[in-house]
Design a protein around this motif. Structure first.
Motif, PDB file in Angstrom:
ATOM      1  N   ALA A  86      13.966  29.856   3.754  1.00 12.35           N
ATOM      2  CA  ALA A  86      14.079  28.398   3.730  1.00 12.35           C
ATOM      3  C   ALA A  86      14.004  27.766   2.531  1.00 12.35           C
ATOM      4  CB  ALA A  86      13.111  28.120   4.866  1.00 12.35           C
ATOM      5  N   GLY A  87      13.069  28.362   1.531  1.00 16.95           N
ATOM      6  CA  GLY A  87      12.844  28.027   0.110  1.00 16.95           C
ATOM      7  C   GLY A  87      13.967  27.995  -0.848  1.00 16.95           C
ATOM      8  N   ASP A  88      14.991  28.956  -0.366  1.00 17.09           N
ATOM      9  CA  ASP A  88      16.364  28.965  -1.215  1.00 17.09           C
ATOM     10  C   ASP A  88      17.342  28.155  -0.803  1.00 17.09           C
ATOM     11  OD1 ASP A  88      15.395  30.839  -2.846  1.00 17.09           O
ATOM     12  OD2 ASP A  88      16.266  32.517  -1.729  1.00 17.09           O
ATOM     13  N   ARG A  89      17.351  27.944   0.534  1.00 14.72           N
ATOM     14  CA  ARG A  89      18.317  26.958   1.487  1.00 14.72           C
ATOM     15  C   ARG A  89      18.109  25.589   1.089  1.00 14.72           C
ATOM     16  NH1 ARG A  89      17.832  30.566   5.916  1.00 14.72           N
ATOM     17  NH2 ARG A  89      16.791  29.289   6.954  1.00 14.72           N
ATOM     18  N   TRP A  90      16.776  25.092   1.161  1.00  8.90           N
ATOM     19  CA  TRP A  90      16.479  23.733   0.987  1.00  8.90           C
ATOM     20  C   TRP A  90      15.599  23.333  -0.085  1.00  8.90           C
ATOM     21  CZ3 TRP A  90      16.091  25.749   6.277  1.00  8.90           C
ATOM     22  CH2 TRP A  90      17.204  25.423   7.135  1.00  8.90           C
ATOM     23  N   SER A  91      15.620  22.254  -0.499  1.00  6.68           N
ATOM     24  CA  SER A  91      14.677  21.770  -1.665  1.00  6.68           C
ATOM     25  C   SER A  91      13.385  21.679  -0.921  1.00  6.68           C
ATOM     26  CB  SER A  91      15.199  20.567  -2.570  1.00  6.68           C
ATOM     27  OG  SER A  91      15.074  19.455  -1.628  1.00  6.68           O
ATOM     28  N   GLU A  92      12.223  21.121  -1.835  1.00 13.84           N
ATOM     29  CA  GLU A  92      11.050  20.945  -1.511  1.00 13.84           C
ATOM     30  C   GLU A  92      10.974  19.546  -0.735  1.00 13.84           C
ATOM     31  OE1 GLU A  92       6.510  20.047  -3.094  1.00 13.84           O
ATOM     32  OE2 GLU A  92       7.812  21.108  -4.379  1.00 13.84           O
ATOM     33  N   ALA A  93      11.878  18.460  -1.286  1.00 13.67           N
ATOM     34  CA  ALA A  93      11.942  17.216  -0.651  1.00 13.67           C
ATOM     35  C   ALA A  93      12.767  17.545   0.777  1.00 13.67           C
ATOM     36  CB  ALA A  93      12.600  16.166  -1.658  1.00 13.67           C
ATOM     37  N   GLU A  94      13.705  18.064   0.608  1.00 13.83           N
ATOM     38  CA  GLU A  94      14.497  18.229   2.313  1.00 13.83           C
ATOM     39  C   GLU A  94      13.616  19.102   2.978  1.00 13.83           C
ATOM     40  OE1 GLU A  94      18.901  18.841   0.486  1.00 13.83           O
ATOM     41  OE2 GLU A  94      17.771  20.645   0.378  1.00 13.83           O
ATOM     42  N   LEU A  95      12.744  20.061   2.523  1.00 10.93           N
ATOM     43  CA  LEU A  95      11.824  20.596   3.810  1.00 10.93           C
ATOM     44  C   LEU A  95      10.820  19.615   4.272  1.00 10.93           C
ATOM     45  CD1 LEU A  95      11.263  24.096   2.034  1.00 10.93           C
ATOM     46  CD2 LEU A  95      12.402  23.644   4.127  1.00 10.93           C
ATOM     47  N   ARG A  96      10.315  18.811   3.348  1.00 12.01           N
ATOM     48  CA  ARG A  96       9.351  17.791   3.744  1.00 12.01           C
ATOM     49  C   ARG A  96      10.002  16.932   4.702  1.00 12.01           C
ATOM     50  NH1 ARG A  96       8.106  16.336  -1.050  1.00 12.01           N
ATOM     51  NH2 ARG A  96       6.472  17.646  -1.476  1.00 12.01           N
ATOM     52  N   GLY A  97      11.217  16.386   4.373  1.00 12.05           N
ATOM     53  CA  GLY A  97      11.897  15.373   5.475  1.00 12.05           C
ATOM     54  C   GLY A  97      12.091  16.259   6.626  1.00 12.05           C
ATOM     55  N   ILE A  98      12.416  17.478   6.581  1.00 11.29           N
ATOM     56  CA  ILE A  98      12.873  18.076   7.927  1.00 11.29           C
ATOM     57  C   ILE A  98      11.562  18.358   8.544  1.00 11.29           C
ATOM     58  CG2 ILE A  98      13.468  20.455   9.070  1.00 11.29           C
ATOM     59  CD1 ILE A  98      15.414  20.683   6.536  1.00 11.29           C
ATOM     60  N   VAL A  99      10.518  18.728   8.013  1.00  4.83           N
ATOM     61  CA  VAL A  99       9.156  19.017   8.887  1.00  4.83           C
ATOM     62  C   VAL A  99       8.829  17.679   9.427  1.00  4.83           C
ATOM     63  CG1 VAL A  99       6.827  19.641   8.735  1.00  4.83           C
ATOM     64  CG2 VAL A  99       8.735  20.945   7.579  1.00  4.83           C
ATOM     65  N   ALA A 100       8.832  16.542   8.527  1.00  4.21           N
ATOM     66  CA  ALA A 100       8.275  15.292   9.033  1.00  4.21           C
ATOM     67  C   ALA A 100       9.008  14.713  10.157  1.00  4.21           C
ATOM     68  CB  ALA A 100       8.185  14.320   7.840  1.00  4.21           C
ATOM     69  N   ASN A 101      10.338  14.563  10.038  1.00  8.37           N
ATOM     70  CA  ASN A 101      11.416  14.125  11.145  1.00  8.37           C
ATOM     71  C   ASN A 101      12.747  14.637  10.808  1.00  8.37           C
ATOM     72  OD1 ASN A 101      12.636  12.641  12.814  1.00  8.37           O
ATOM     73  ND2 ASN A 101      11.927  10.819  12.235  1.00  8.37           N
ATOM     74  N   ALA A 102      13.077  15.954  11.282  1.00  7.77           N
ATOM     75  CA  ALA A 102      14.242  16.623  11.374  1.00  7.77           C
ATOM     76  C   ALA A 102      15.224  15.546  11.824  1.00  7.77           C
ATOM     77  CB  ALA A 102      14.266  17.660  12.242  1.00  7.77           C
ATOM     78  N   LYS A 103      15.165  14.506  12.642  1.00  4.66           N
ATOM     79  CA  LYS A 103      16.312  13.868  12.979  1.00  4.66           C
ATOM     80  C   LYS A 103      16.844  13.023  12.013  1.00  4.66           C
ATOM     81  CE  LYS A 103      14.416  14.124  17.633  1.00  4.66           C
ATOM     82  NZ  LYS A 103      13.805  15.415  17.532  1.00  4.66           N
ATOM     83  N   MET A 104      16.126  12.687  10.943  1.00  4.32           N
ATOM     84  CA  MET A 104      16.715  11.764   9.785  1.00  4.32           C
ATOM     85  C   MET A 104      17.808  12.512   9.136  1.00  4.32           C
ATOM     86  SD  MET A 104      14.993   9.263  10.169  1.00  4.32           S
ATOM     87  CE  MET A 104      14.943   8.163   8.647  1.00  4.32           C
ATOM     88  N   MET A 105      17.635  14.029   9.045  1.00 10.13           N
ATOM     89  CA  MET A 105      18.696  14.630   8.419  1.00 10.13           C
ATOM     90  C   MET A 105      19.555  15.288   9.426  1.00 10.13           C
ATOM     91  SD  MET A 105      17.988  17.891   5.721  1.00 10.13           S
ATOM     92  CE  MET A 105      17.214  16.941   4.453  1.00 10.13           C
ATOM     93  N   PHE A 106      19.154  15.770  10.616  1.00  8.12           N
ATOM     94  CA  PHE A 106      20.047  16.322  11.535  1.00  8.12           C
ATOM     95  C   PHE A 106      19.883  15.414  12.819  1.00  8.12           C
ATOM     96  CE2 PHE A 106      18.250  19.893   8.938  1.00  8.12           C
ATOM     97  CZ  PHE A 106      19.266  20.258   8.211  1.00  8.12           C
ATOM     98  N   GLU A 107      20.778  14.453  13.092  1.00  9.67           N
ATOM     99  CA  GLU A 107      20.587  13.586  14.149  1.00  9.67           C
ATOM    100  C   GLU A 107      20.580  13.997  15.558  1.00  9.67           C
ATOM    101  OE1 GLU A 107      23.623  10.242  15.876  1.00  9.67           O
ATOM    102  OE2 GLU A 107      23.750  10.655  13.726  1.00  9.67           O
ATOM    103  N   GLY A 108      21.098  15.231  15.830  1.00 12.49           N
ATOM    104  CA  GLY A 108      21.110  15.600  17.294  1.00 12.49           C
ATOM    105  C   GLY A 108      19.835  16.786  17.269  1.00 12.49           C
ATOM    106  N   SER A 109      19.044  16.797  16.255  1.00 11.57           N
ATOM    107  CA  SER A 109      18.035  17.759  16.230  1.00 11.57           C
ATOM    108  C   SER A 109      17.077  17.927  17.539  1.00 11.57           C
ATOM    109  CB  SER A 109      17.422  18.010  14.928  1.00 11.57           C
ATOM    110  OG  SER A 109      16.304  18.876  15.033  1.00 11.57           O
ATOM    111  N   MET A 110      16.817  18.995  18.158  1.00 11.95           N
ATOM    112  CA  MET A 110      15.834  18.969  19.054  1.00 11.95           C
ATOM    113  C   MET A 110      14.406  19.306  18.358  1.00 11.95           C
ATOM    114  SD  MET A 110      17.947  21.576  21.747  1.00 11.95           S
ATOM    115  CE  MET A 110      16.525  22.093  22.592  1.00 11.95           C
TER     116      MET A 110
END
Length: 156
Positions: A86-110
């Motif tokens: 995961a640390g290679d696939r996404w930046s720290e900022a992207e991971l922070r956004g995904i963990v905080a609210n994944a729907k902001m990056m991946f609209e249909g995320s469960m």
């Protein structure tokens, strides 16, 4: 004199850390789903992040994701992507956004929104009469988000 200066500097630095303001969930700024700035101003602790990820009463990320590094934790899920690398696939900022609210990056995320407090639909009263009253607390604190991100960044 030198010792006094160093002690004073350390004290002032510590006060700065103690006074670091936490960004409230409603005040988080997303840029293409990512959150560029720390939510706390304090570095995340990867050891604590691993605890949040693997503890059912906290993040329980392993319920949906497999993480080889946490193989000793039983019952990894297969709903979400494998988090190895995961640390290679996404930046720290992207991971922070995904963990905080994944729907902001991946609209249909469960994936649950771990740092969100508004915009929920509460149908509980119609079915059980026991809908939550008052303000909603985020599932994870801002520091827990930072800890999880710090741990995920070690997965390279």
């Amino acid at each position: 004199m030198k010792r006094t200066t160093i002690t004073l500097f350390a004290l002032l630095a510590g006060l700065g850390m103690a006074n670091a303001e936490t960004v409230a969930p409603a005040d988080v700024t997303y840029e293409d789903g990512a959150i560029a700035q720390s939510l706390t101003g304090v570095a995340g602790n990867p050891t604590e992040g691993a605890k949040v990820i693997s503890t059912k009463s906290l993040g329980n990320c392993v319920a949906c994701h497999e993480i080889t590094d946490l193989a000793d934790v039983p019952f990894h899920g297969e709903v979400g992507p494998l988090l190895d690398g995961a640390g290679d696939r996404w930046s720290e900022a992207e991971l922070r956004g995904i963990v905080a609210n994944a729907k902001m990056m991946f609209e249909g995320s469960m994936m649950p929104s771990f740092y969100k407090t508004d915009g929920f639909i509460r149908l509980g009263n119609a079915y059980t009469g026991k809908a939550h009253e008052g303000e909603v607390e985020p599932l994870l604190t801002a520091q827990q988000i930072e800890d999880v991100v710090a741990y995920l960044m070690t997965l390279q």
